[in-house]
Structure formats: C-alpha cells, structure tokens
Design a protein around this motif. Sequence first.
Motif, PDB file in Angstrom:
ATOM      1  N   LEU A  78     -18.293   8.396  20.353  1.00 15.88           N
ATOM      2  CA  LEU A  78     -17.329   8.886  19.444  1.00 15.88           C
ATOM      3  C   LEU A  78     -15.941   8.015  19.389  1.00 15.88           C
ATOM      4  O   LEU A  78     -15.439   7.566  18.304  1.00 15.88           O
ATOM      5  CB  LEU A  78     -16.930  10.486  19.408  1.00 15.88           C
ATOM      6  N   GLU A  79     -15.489   7.808  20.393  1.00 13.64           N
ATOM      7  CA  GLU A  79     -14.142   6.972  20.632  1.00 13.64           C
ATOM      8  C   GLU A  79     -14.384   5.625  20.031  1.00 13.64           C
ATOM      9  O   GLU A  79     -13.564   5.048  19.231  1.00 13.64           O
ATOM     10  CB  GLU A  79     -13.569   6.924  21.873  1.00 13.64           C
ATOM     11  N   ARG A  80     -15.620   5.005  20.102  1.00 17.69           N
ATOM     12  CA  ARG A  80     -15.855   3.483  19.721  1.00 17.69           C
ATOM     13  C   ARG A  80     -16.010   3.574  18.098  1.00 17.69           C
ATOM     14  O   ARG A  80     -15.407   2.766  17.372  1.00 17.69           O
ATOM     15  CB  ARG A  80     -17.198   3.007  20.251  1.00 17.69           C
ATOM     16  N   ALA A  81     -16.788   4.823  17.639  1.00 17.27           N
ATOM     17  CA  ALA A  81     -16.670   4.907  16.255  1.00 17.27           C
ATOM     18  C   ALA A  81     -15.377   5.294  15.399  1.00 17.27           C
ATOM     19  O   ALA A  81     -14.900   4.711  14.525  1.00 17.27           O
ATOM     20  CB  ALA A  81     -17.630   6.132  15.815  1.00 17.27           C
ATOM     21  N   GLN A  82     -14.464   5.987  16.182  1.00 16.18           N
ATOM     22  CA  GLN A  82     -13.094   6.177  15.628  1.00 16.18           C
ATOM     23  C   GLN A  82     -12.495   4.918  15.633  1.00 16.18           C
ATOM     24  O   GLN A  82     -11.845   4.688  14.753  1.00 16.18           O
ATOM     25  CB  GLN A  82     -12.375   7.137  16.337  1.00 16.18           C
ATOM     26  N   ALA A  83     -12.456   4.113  16.696  1.00 13.41           N
ATOM     27  CA  ALA A  83     -11.638   2.726  16.603  1.00 13.41           C
ATOM     28  C   ALA A  83     -12.328   2.136  15.601  1.00 13.41           C
ATOM     29  O   ALA A  83     -11.271   1.088  14.889  1.00 13.41           O
ATOM     30  CB  ALA A  83     -11.776   2.226  18.059  1.00 13.41           C
ATOM     31  N   ALA A  84     -13.524   1.809  15.383  1.00 12.91           N
ATOM     32  CA  ALA A  84     -14.116   0.890  14.360  1.00 12.91           C
ATOM     33  C   ALA A  84     -13.610   1.305  13.072  1.00 12.91           C
ATOM     34  O   ALA A  84     -13.191   0.721  12.129  1.00 12.91           O
ATOM     35  CB  ALA A  84     -15.658   0.954  14.476  1.00 12.91           C
ATOM     36  N   ILE A  85     -13.503   2.690  12.627  1.00 13.84           N
ATOM     37  CA  ILE A  85     -13.095   3.329  11.444  1.00 13.84           C
ATOM     38  C   ILE A  85     -11.404   2.804  11.332  1.00 13.84           C
ATOM     39  O   ILE A  85     -10.978   2.429  10.161  1.00 13.84           O
ATOM     40  CB  ILE A  85     -13.195   4.658  11.353  1.00 13.84           C
ATOM     41  N   ALA A  86     -10.876   3.100  12.407  1.00 16.50           N
ATOM     42  CA  ALA A  86      -9.304   2.602  12.182  1.00 16.50           C
ATOM     43  C   ALA A  86      -9.141   1.370  11.975  1.00 16.50           C
ATOM     44  O   ALA A  86      -8.443   0.547  11.223  1.00 16.50           O
ATOM     45  CB  ALA A  86      -8.761   2.804  13.547  1.00 16.50           C
ATOM     46  N   SER A  87      -9.897   0.347  12.484  1.00 16.87           N
ATOM     47  CA  SER A  87     -10.081  -1.025  12.255  1.00 16.87           C
ATOM     48  C   SER A  87     -10.156  -1.397  10.880  1.00 16.87           C
ATOM     49  O   SER A  87      -9.738  -2.354  10.144  1.00 16.87           O
ATOM     50  CB  SER A  87     -10.822  -2.076  13.220  1.00 16.87           C
ATOM     51  N   ALA A  88     -11.187  -0.838  10.388  1.00 16.66           N
ATOM     52  CA  ALA A  88     -11.626  -1.084   8.998  1.00 16.66           C
ATOM     53  C   ALA A  88     -10.543  -0.596   7.871  1.00 16.66           C
ATOM     54  O   ALA A  88     -10.257  -1.318   6.904  1.00 16.66           O
ATOM     55  CB  ALA A  88     -13.054  -0.116   8.467  1.00 16.66           C
ATOM     56  N   ASP A  89      -9.926   0.590   8.287  1.00 18.59           N
ATOM     57  CA  ASP A  89      -8.767   1.090   7.672  1.00 18.59           C
ATOM     58  C   ASP A  89      -7.628  -0.038   7.352  1.00 18.59           C
ATOM     59  O   ASP A  89      -7.034  -0.384   6.449  1.00 18.59           O
ATOM     60  CB  ASP A  89      -8.148   2.308   7.982  1.00 18.59           C
ATOM     61  N   ARG A  90      -7.387  -0.643   8.533  1.00 25.88           N
ATOM     62  CA  ARG A  90      -6.393  -1.506   8.704  1.00 25.88           C
ATOM     63  C   ARG A  90      -6.510  -2.831   7.839  1.00 25.88           C
ATOM     64  O   ARG A  90      -5.825  -3.469   7.273  1.00 25.88           O
ATOM     65  CB  ARG A  90      -5.932  -2.012  10.063  1.00 25.88           C
ATOM     66  N   ALA A  91      -7.922  -3.105   8.064  1.00 29.52           N
ATOM     67  CA  ALA A  91      -8.400  -4.397   7.449  1.00 29.52           C
ATOM     68  C   ALA A  91      -8.113  -4.135   5.741  1.00 29.52           C
ATOM     69  O   ALA A  91      -7.692  -5.127   4.847  1.00 29.52           O
ATOM     70  CB  ALA A  91      -9.619  -4.864   7.622  1.00 29.52           C
ATOM     71  N   SER A  92      -8.533  -3.131   5.305  1.00 32.50           N
ATOM     72  CA  SER A  92      -8.463  -2.731   3.849  1.00 32.50           C
ATOM     73  C   SER A  92      -6.915  -2.457   3.222  1.00 32.50           C
ATOM     74  O   SER A  92      -6.624  -3.382   2.417  1.00 32.50           O
ATOM     75  CB  SER A  92      -9.199  -1.170   3.635  1.00 32.50           C
ATOM     76  N   ALA A  93      -6.043  -2.130   4.264  1.00 30.28           N
ATOM     77  CA  ALA A  93      -4.530  -2.116   3.967  1.00 30.28           C
ATOM     78  C   ALA A  93      -4.196  -3.639   3.821  1.00 30.28           C
ATOM     79  O   ALA A  93      -3.266  -3.879   3.030  1.00 30.28           O
ATOM     80  CB  ALA A  93      -3.968  -1.322   4.854  1.00 30.28           C
ATOM     81  N   ALA A  94      -4.379  -4.453   4.926  1.00 31.64           N
ATOM     82  CA  ALA A  94      -4.115  -5.753   4.861  1.00 31.64           C
ATOM     83  C   ALA A  94      -4.540  -6.469   3.514  1.00 31.64           C
ATOM     84  O   ALA A  94      -3.988  -7.433   2.912  1.00 31.64           O
ATOM     85  CB  ALA A  94      -4.553  -6.468   6.079  1.00 31.64           C
ATOM     86  N   ALA A  95      -5.849  -6.203   3.040  1.00 26.64           N
ATOM     87  CA  ALA A  95      -6.384  -6.912   1.775  1.00 26.64           C
ATOM     88  C   ALA A  95      -5.456  -6.151   0.677  1.00 26.64           C
ATOM     89  O   ALA A  95      -5.293  -7.240  -0.313  1.00 26.64           O
ATOM     90  CB  ALA A  95      -7.827  -6.437   1.661  1.00 26.64           C
TER      91      ALA A  95
END
Length: 330
Positions: free
Chosen positions: A289-306
């Motif tokens: 679960l922690e790994r999934a949450q970290a992956a979601i957070a990294s995806a959100d950061r990538a979309s914000a950067a885009a």
Amino acid sequence: MSLLNQLFNRGILGAKCKTCLNLAISRIKLLQNKRSLHLKQMRKEIAQFLQTGQEAIARIRVEHVIREQNIWAAYEILELFCEFVLARVPVLETQRECPTELREAVASIIFAAPRCSDVPDLLQIKNLFAAKYGKEFILAASELRPDTSVNRAIIEKLSVSTPTGEAKLKQLKEIAQEYNLEWDSSYTEAEFSKKHEDLLDGSKQVCSGGAISQAPSKQSSLQCPPTSETNVISSRTNQQEIQALHSPNMASKKSSSSPDEVEHSIKSYNAGQVSDSKKETRSQSSDILERAQAAIASADRASAAARAAAELANITFGPWKLEEEQSPKG
C-alpha cells in the motif's frame, strides 16, 4: 547306435569305470591320512592358543578345523559309495538306466566331483556317467533338483557356508577337553553371542532424518504458488521447524512432560506459526500500500509539472502569436 556298438562300448565303459573307481578309492585313502595328521596338528595349535590366552586367534583357526573335518567326513562317505559302485559295475553295464539302489551313490559322486579338486578321478567317473545316462541326469544331480537323491550329509559337508557360533564354541570345548585345559569359555561365548553393529544403519538413520526435515518444505512447495513472497515465508517457517526439531531443550521437555502438555505445546507452536505468518502477510500488504501511495503521489507531481510547463509556454509564446494574427497576409 547299433547293438554291436552298444555291446563293445559296454565292455569299454565297465573297464574304464572300474579303473577310475579303484584310483579314486586309493587317492581318497591317502588324502584322509594326510588330513588326519594335519587336523591333529591344527587342534594342538588351537589348544596352545587357548592355554596362552590368545582366544581371538583360536576363534579364527577353529573355522579351518571345522572345514577340514567336514571334507574328511565327505571323503569317507565318498569312499564307501565308490566301493559300492565298483561292486555293482556289471549291473550298470546290463541296465540302460541307473538302478534305484545305485541312484544315491551315483548322484553323490556326480555332485562331489567338481567340489573335490584333490580327487580328479571323480571327474572322469562323472564323464563316464554322462556318456551312459545323458546330460540331464548329470545336471539334475549337480544342481540338486527335486528328482535327485544326493546324500544329505555330503551336501552339508561340502557346503561353503561359514560355521555357526555354536559349532565353533562346541569345537573349542572339545579341543580344550581333549588336551585337559582349564579354559573359561565365558568370554568366547559372549563374543559369539554378541551382535555386531552394522555401520550402514547410521547412514540410514541420517537419511531418514533428512527426509523428515525436508518434508515440510516439499509440502509447502506443493501447496503454495512459486512466488517470491511465499518462498520467503516457507523458508522462514522451515528454519523455525528445523530449529524446533533439533533443539535439545525441546526434546528434553517432550521426554519429561505428560501427553497433555505435549499436545498443549504442539497447539501453541502451531498457533505461533499461524500468527507469525499473519504478521508477515500484514506487513507485506502494508508495504505494498505504501508503494502504491508513493507511486500515486509521484504521478500527481508529474502532472503538476506538466501543467506548469504548459502555462509557461502560453506566457512566452502568447504575444508572438497575437502579432502574427494582426499582421496583414501577403
């Protein structure tokens, strides 16, 4: 074969058989005299070993004495059979098959011929009997088939089996009594009655212990799919089971406890294994679960950067586009 050839061969066979039987009888008598002297010498040596306390050597030498005595007794029986057949050679010549009263003597000579190398005349007699009665008769006597009548004493005396401990002890007592020795046979009796341990039993026990220790791992591999998480769990449980099986404290507790305590300890041990496995699965699920949450957070950061990059592009290239649109074409 014609009748005349049978008549001529009959006389030749009878003469050869008589000659071979006479030579065999005389040779057997000479061998018996030599063996009797040799037996006396060996029995005297064994008596000296018993008197000096060398019982180990005496126990080995007595086997040779028993074997020589058996051969001497077999030669004595064969001498009687040869004399009996020699007296009935005319009967053998007149009849086509072996007479019933001579069957035991003839079969015993055939059986003993290859086993008595000191008397080569017996082999020649055997060949004469083979020419007279055929190969099947010779094979039946040599292989001890049910339809043969070989003397049982000759079979026992010419056998190659080792003598038993009782026979060796009896022979040693007879030698000690013959030479008036005060010999204490208790130690020798203990040696003969002692069952020597087989070294192969230890390896079998080790192999069986290894099979017991490997059984849980095989069962776990059959029950669980071949994944990394299940392999980790099975290896840990196997290590715990092996430590529990080989620990001396657990063995001493099991040997000194009652059946109820043993059952309670087994139940507690199984419950502990189940709880450990549950804890491990929970910890692994929380890690996932922690790994999934970290992956979601990294995806959100990538979309914000885009999005930020798109806004910067609009800011920088916006005035140029307006100028191009306001300028006249052509």
